[in-house]
Design an enzyme around this catalytic site. Structure first.
Site, mmCIF file in Angstrom:
data_model
loop_
_atom_site.group_PDB
_atom_site.id
_atom_site.type_symbol
_atom_site.label_atom_id
_atom_site.label_comp_id
_atom_site.label_asym_id
_atom_site.label_seq_id
_atom_site.Cartn_x
_atom_site.Cartn_y
_atom_site.Cartn_z
ATOM 1 N N GLY A 36 -5.966 -9.111 -2.885
ATOM 2 C CA GLY A 36 -4.968 -10.189 -2.937
ATOM 3 C C GLY A 36 -4.351 -10.431 -1.563
ATOM 4 C CG HIS A 37 -1.948 -7.372 0.310
ATOM 5 N ND1 HIS A 37 -2.159 -6.211 -0.387
ATOM 6 C CD2 HIS A 37 -0.615 -7.625 0.204
ATOM 7 C CE1 HIS A 37 -1.015 -5.768 -0.882
ATOM 8 N NE2 HIS A 37 -0.059 -6.609 -0.546
ATOM 9 C CD GLU A 148 0.150 -20.352 -6.604
ATOM 10 O OE1 GLU A 148 -0.410 -20.061 -7.686
ATOM 11 O OE2 GLU A 148 -0.010 -21.449 -6.032
ATOM 12 N NE ARG A 187 6.375 -1.676 -7.578
ATOM 13 C CZ ARG A 187 6.994 -2.636 -6.883
ATOM 14 N NH1 ARG A 187 6.492 -3.860 -6.856
ATOM 15 N NH2 ARG A 187 8.101 -2.374 -6.209
#
Ligand code: AMP
Length: 289
Positions: A36-37, A148, A187
């Site tokens: 995602g990053h 988002e 996480r």
């Protein structure tokens, strides 16, 4: 790839880029990077000459009983992942570098920073908005990239930049998911294997909510009820919040009309708080109607 732990060194590198007329993008992160990053970094690299990825687990956005100490960290691993991107520089300061003295100044958004997650985590968005302001002042980017997935955070940053007339374009990047739909998050590594499997219930509930909205649901409540039932059927999920809000302002909506809405969900699996979201766009809803 250059890695800067000091503000002075970061600024000196950026001054050289600016002297060459290069555009600068920034991707603020707390590290423990995942795909995602990397999607944010990829987008930033496509749109800027030089990209700064910041890696800083910001203590001021964690409450006293939150997971600051348990938050995963591995700078070497992060740097290995970023090595694939040419033109990226990393800013990974220490807490002392960012906060050499207690802050007397902060950036607060009200009500936007105090509703929803801001109500559950008092002070969280003050910490976020203040550290992002500091990072913006250090990097002075042309563009800044946010996911988002952290929808309220993205909304808070957009509003902060508008309110403070910052000359920075905020770019929102869609959520990157695991194959089964779970939103990628640093996480997730803290989930037990059983909770990891159970956590996909959030994506399934969002699928259902989006389908009901696209099918023309006139009010939020029946959509929320259907989603709550799906989440309640997963005993490992402890639903913390579920809301349907105006996608631009995060104002409460009582009737669903042509304005885009966002479904926001937070739930605990063990002691890990996961968040996810889904925007139901007007165009998609009208097509389905
Ligand atoms: P974090 O390190 O969790 O603070 O996240 C840094 C940035 O990456 C934030 O703008 C997040 O919204 C974004 N981000 C985190 N997870 C994802 C994901 N699964 N897809 C897209 N962006 C993400």
């Amino acid at each position: 790839m250059q890695v800067h732990s000091e503000i002075g060194s970061m600024r000196a590198a950026l001054a050289k880029c600016r002297a060459r007329g290069e555009s600068v993008g920034v991707v603020p992160t707390m590290g423990y990077l995942h795909a995602g990053h990397l999607k944010l970094v990829e987008r930033a690299c496509a749109e800027n000459d030089m990209v700064v990825v910041t890696i800083f687990v910001n203590p001021t956005q964690f409450g006293p009983n939150e997971d600051l100490d348990a938050y995963p960290r591995d700078l070497e691993r992060d740097l290995a992942q970023l090595a694939a991107f040419a033109g990226v520089q990393v800013f990974a300061p220490t807490v002392a570098e960012m906060y050499p003295q207690p802050l007397q100044t902060s950036v607060d958004l009200a009500p936007l920073g105090q509703i929803l997650i801001g109500a559950a985590r008092p002070g969280h968005f003050r910490g976020v908005a203040t550290v992002v302001t500091k990072l913006f002042n250090i990097v002075q980017p042309d563009r800044a990239y946010f996911g988002e997935k952290d929808y309220q955070q993205l909304t808070v940053i957009r509003r902060m930049v508008a309110d403070l007339s910052s000359p920075i374009t905020i770019v929102g990047v869609p959520t990157v998911r695991e194959a089964d739909g779970l939103a990628m998050s640093s996480r997730n590594v803290r989930l037990t294997p059983e909770d990891r499997d159970a956590a996909v219930v959030l994506a399934r509930a969002l699928d259902r909510g989006e389908a009901l909205l696209r099918a023309g649901a006139a009010e939020p409540e029946p959509v929320l009820t259907a989603m709550r039932e799906i989440i309640a059927a997963e005993p490992r999920a402890d639903l913390a919040s579920l809301d349907i809000r105006d996608a631009a302002s995060l104002d409460a909506v009582t009737a669903i009309d042509d304005r885009p809405v966002v479904i926001l969900v937070t739930a605990r699996f063990g002691d890990v708080l996961l968040i996810d979201q889904r925007v139901a766009e007007k165009a998609r809803r009208s097509q389905a109607a």
